[in-house]
Enzyme design. Structure first.
Site, PDB file in Angstrom:
ATOM      1  CD  GLU A 111     -28.364   6.509  65.392  1.00  0.00           C
ATOM      2  OE1 GLU A 111     -27.933   5.554  64.734  1.00  0.00           O
ATOM      3  OE2 GLU A 111     -28.116   7.690  65.131  1.00  0.00           O
ATOM      4  CE  LYS A 113     -20.391  -0.103  68.198  1.00  0.00           C
ATOM      5  NZ  LYS A 113     -20.061  -1.442  67.730  1.00  0.00           N
ATOM      6  CG  ASP A 115     -22.604  -7.389  67.364  1.00  0.00           C
ATOM      7  OD1 ASP A 115     -21.706  -6.917  66.649  1.00  0.00           O
ATOM      8  OD2 ASP A 115     -22.405  -8.279  68.201  1.00  0.00           O
ATOM      9  CD  GLU A 170     -23.325  -3.025  61.820  1.00  0.00           C
ATOM     10  OE1 GLU A 170     -23.049  -1.911  61.314  1.00  0.00           O
ATOM     11  OE2 GLU A 170     -22.485  -3.743  62.374  1.00  0.00           O
ATOM     12  CE1 TYR A 222     -24.010   3.404  60.776  1.00  0.00           C
ATOM     13  CE2 TYR A 222     -25.167   1.396  61.365  1.00  0.00           C
ATOM     14  CZ  TYR A 222     -24.029   2.033  60.911  1.00  0.00           C
ATOM     15  OH  TYR A 222     -22.929   1.295  60.612  1.00  0.00           O
ATOM     16  CE  LYS A 309     -17.899  -1.741  71.439  1.00  0.00           C
ATOM     17  NZ  LYS A 309     -17.408  -2.840  70.731  1.00  0.00           N
ATOM     18  CB  CYS A 403     -20.124 -43.918  73.764  1.00  0.00           C
ATOM     19  SG  CYS A 403     -21.812 -43.349  73.504  1.00  0.00           S
ATOM     20  CB  CYS A 406     -23.330 -47.520  73.267  1.00  0.00           C
ATOM     21  SG  CYS A 406     -21.963 -46.841  72.313  1.00  0.00           S
ATOM     22  CB  CYS A 421     -20.185 -42.657  69.962  1.00  0.00           C
ATOM     23  SG  CYS A 421     -20.729 -44.373  70.053  1.00  0.00           S
ATOM     24  CB  CYS A 427     -24.511 -45.504  69.803  1.00  0.00           C
ATOM     25  SG  CYS A 427     -24.369 -44.192  71.007  1.00  0.00           S
TER      26      CYS A 427
END
Ligand code: AMP
Ligand code: ZN
Length: 664
Positions: A111, A113, A115, A170, A222, A309, A403, A406, A421, A427
């Site tokens: 299956e 996995k 997350d 999950e 699952y 993994k 910045c 500006c 800024c 700006c």
């Protein structure tokens, strides 16, 4: 049909559509029809609380508040998984298994996995009764109210389900929904969430289930556990769970050998990026339950399962330049401009560097060869530098102090990672960003005006703030690049029409930091006019339900700027809605300020919704459950006995609809 029959029929129908839409991804009814039927059900349920059912499809919209999440001990432990990273690891595992099982033939279920956040769901007699987080594996938190709102969690099972069992899975936040949530946060001037996984697990612990209901979470299952399950293998159990109505991804595969397992792994290592949600590997399980029993568990994980993994996809490339973006709120984001490189199926040219601390921590410098990774985040990130390739004369990166747009000196507030800024009025990206927010769909929704046109108008000195939009003349627009008589007319008409947009949306459009759509609604309701809001102090503001100190300070700061007040006065003169309309205001008072009501039962002279509106319109609060904070319970016919008991216990007075009207 009796009301009961009507309610049952609607529940059954909506449950079916819910299943088609969220589990099968195959809707057979329009969203509109679905909403109408849901509304019909909600109205019937409001009229007939005696038929209340906590597993009615109407509970999906949430509303239950969980103040403290109760700790629940899992009937059977939720284990971790051992990890493997190569074919050799898997072959070693297979040898260990065969040593225990002798020469019995072993097959494997593979299956993905997923997350997200692990969850254990309990079903009794086919009804959903509880959802508990994994916690430490032995005990977790009861998050039932929140999980009930997740559309793909069946509330009522179908087919020949076992009497009582737990099912594990999950809870994930698919990419698309995650991106949409972040888009909305950015529009409200809030920081986007970092990754779907943490956002999914954070969602489960929100107090207000109505907030959870708004998040596009999904639950992928699952494992089933329990006694008398009447299934003999993992693969079969997945099939069964699917038949009972659970969302079990179809990609699971039965494999006869490690070679076949590796085929599955290699296929998904490449194709995982096409999935709608995040996966970080494959889980391989010995298929036969008899074999699983024989193999048993180590202190931490089953011996019969193994996670494989995937390597986080990583590539090395050269950092050509670091540029700095200025957002609508003035926040500076450093961006790595990379030598284009292929990563996880897309060409990457830019990666996020987050902030000055991150650059310093990684010691990233221009011309370095850097490692770029794509994790759960949408934008790839730089995770390290290949120091062996760095030239001797390379110098540490100096973060900008001014910045880039500006030239103002940047500031960094105590406790914040981002530089800002401070040149709010001067700006350019802050100015255009604010105007772009103002005209956006959820704000003033100005037809005929887009982000690029805003930049063009600004560049041509025709606008410097959103109030200037209302001074625009057609003759000024026609001569502009890519403009014509017709488009100029549309633009002017669109601007004119925005004067009808209601106060709460104008308030959102102003672009006050942390004032998103919902907060704007709350403030509009509480203050009723911009004039009242301008006068509000931080102390006044935090007294408003759900307004915290961060929002309050931001609002006060916004109105303390003279220019903002001047702009607002101009908007007022142009005729924008800067107070609730007479219609909205009608019958609004503060008579019930400070009182909290619980409404229960059926009423003779007024509907429940009208009653609730009456309370809110007069400054009172409506709560869904009785607590020590409840001032009064307004009871009609058929008030539930448990509510009555609770009211008596807490000494909350119970009044009739007529007492209430008297009170007003
Ligand atoms: P870990 O947290 O890395 O030890 O991995 C174990 C976790 O993987 C379990 O607690 C599950 O929450 C999760 N998981 C995700 N997909 C699956 C799956 N298909 N089978 C079993 N566990 C899974
Ligand atoms: Zn600037």
């Amino acid at each position: 049909m009796t009301p009961k029959e009507q309610i049952d029929a609607l529940r059954e129908e909506l449950t079916k559509h819910n299943y088609n839409y969220y589990v099968l991804d195959n809707p057979t009814i329009s969203d509109f029809d679905f909403d109408m039927k849901m509304k019909q059900l909600q109205e019937l349920e409001a009229k007939h609380p005696e038929f209340q059912d906590e597993n009615s499809p109407s509970v999906r919209v949430g509303g239950m508040i969980t103040k403290n999440f109760e700790t629940i001990v899992h009937e059977s432990r939720m284990y971790s998984l051992d990890n493997s990273y190569s074919k050799e690891d898997l072959e070693d595992w297979e040898k260990r298994i065969q040593r225990i099982l002798g020469d019995e033939k072993v097959t494997f279920t593979c299956e993905l996995k997923y997350d997200g956040a692990s969850i254990s769901l309990t079903y009794e007699k086919g009804k959903f009764v509880r959802a508990v987080t994994r916690g430490d594996g032995f005990q977790g938190d009861d998050v039932t109210n929140n999980v009930r709102t997740i559309r793909s969690v069946p509330l009522q099972l179908k087919g020949d389900f076992p009497e009582k069992f737990d099912i594990r899975g999950e809870i994930v936040l698919p990419h698309e929904g995650f991106a949409k949530m972040n888009q909305e946060r950015i529009e409200a001037g809030e920081d986007p969430y970092m990754n779907p996984r943490n956002t999914a697990s954070g969602s489960l612990k929100l107090q207000d289930s109505a907030e959870v209901a708004k998040r596009p979470l999904e639950c992928l299952l699952y494992t089933i556990t329990g006694t008398n399950l009447n299934v003999s293998s993992q693969f079969e159990s997945l099939e069964k769970a699917r038949q009972w109505g659970f969302k079990v991804p179809e990609v699971a595969k039965l494999c006869k050998s490690t070679d076949e397992v590796m085929e599955f792994v290699n296929y998904w290592d490449v194709h995982r990026h096409e999935l709608p949600y995040e996966t970080d590997g494959v889980v391989i399980k010995v298929n036969s339950f008899a074999h699983q029993d024989e193999l048993g568990y180590t202190a931490k994980a089953p011996r019969w399962a193994m996670a494989y993994k995937f390597k986080a996809e990583q590539v090395a490339t050269v950092l050509n330049e670091i540029t700095y973006q200025v957002g609508r709120t003035g926040a500076i984001t450093p961006v790595a401009n990379l030598e284009p490189v292929l990563l996880a199926g897309t060409t990457v040219k830019r990666a996020s560097l987050h902030n000055a601390d991150q650059i310093e921590k990684l010691d990233v410098r221009v011309s370095d060869e850097v490692f770029v990774e794509k994790g759960g985040e949408i934008i790839p990130k730089i995770v390290g530098v290949d120091f062996t390739k760095r030239s001797a004369d390379s110098e540490p990166t100096q973060y900008i102090t001014e910045c880039p747009e500006c030239g103002s000196s940047l500031i960094r507030k105590e406790g914040e990672a981002q530089h800002y800024c401070p040149n709010y009025y001067g700006c350019p990206p802050q100015i255009t960003g604010r105007i772009q927010h103002f005209i956006s769909r959820k704000a003033m929704d100005i037809d005929g005006l887009g982000a690029e046109t805003v930049e063009l108008l600004f560049k041509e000195d025709l606008i410097a703030n959103y109030a200037d939009l209302y001074e625009l003349k057609k003759e000024q627009i026609v001569p502009l690049e890519r403009m014509a008589e017709k488009s100029a007319e549309n633009l002017i008409n669109g601007i004119e029409k925005s004067k009808e947009i209601p106060f709460e949306r104008v308030l959102f459009a102003l672009g006050i930091r942390f004032v998103g759509e919902t907060v704007a609604k709350k403030l509009a309701k509480a203050y009723k006019s911009i004039d009242a809001l301008v006068q509000a102090t931080v102390i006044d503001l935090v007294a408003v339900d759900e307004i915290g100190i961060k929002i309050a300070e931001s609002v006060v700061d916004f109105f303390s700027r003279e220019d903002n007040v001047a702009i607002i006065n101009r908007l007022k003169n142009y005729g924008l809605q800067l107070e609730l309309s007479a219609n909205q205001l009608e019958n609004q008072t503060e008579k019930l300020k400070g009182f909290t009501f619980v409404v229960s039962g059926v009423f003779e002279s007024i509907s429940r919704n009208e009653l609730k509106k009456l309370i809110e319109d007069n400054g009172g609060k409506v709560a869904s459950s009785i607590s020590s904070k409840t001032s009064y319970i307004i009871a009609g016919d058929n008030m539930g006995p448990s509510k009555k008991e609770k009211a008596d216990k807490l000494g909350v007075p119970i009044i009739s609809e007529y007492d209430f009207k008297e009170m007003l």
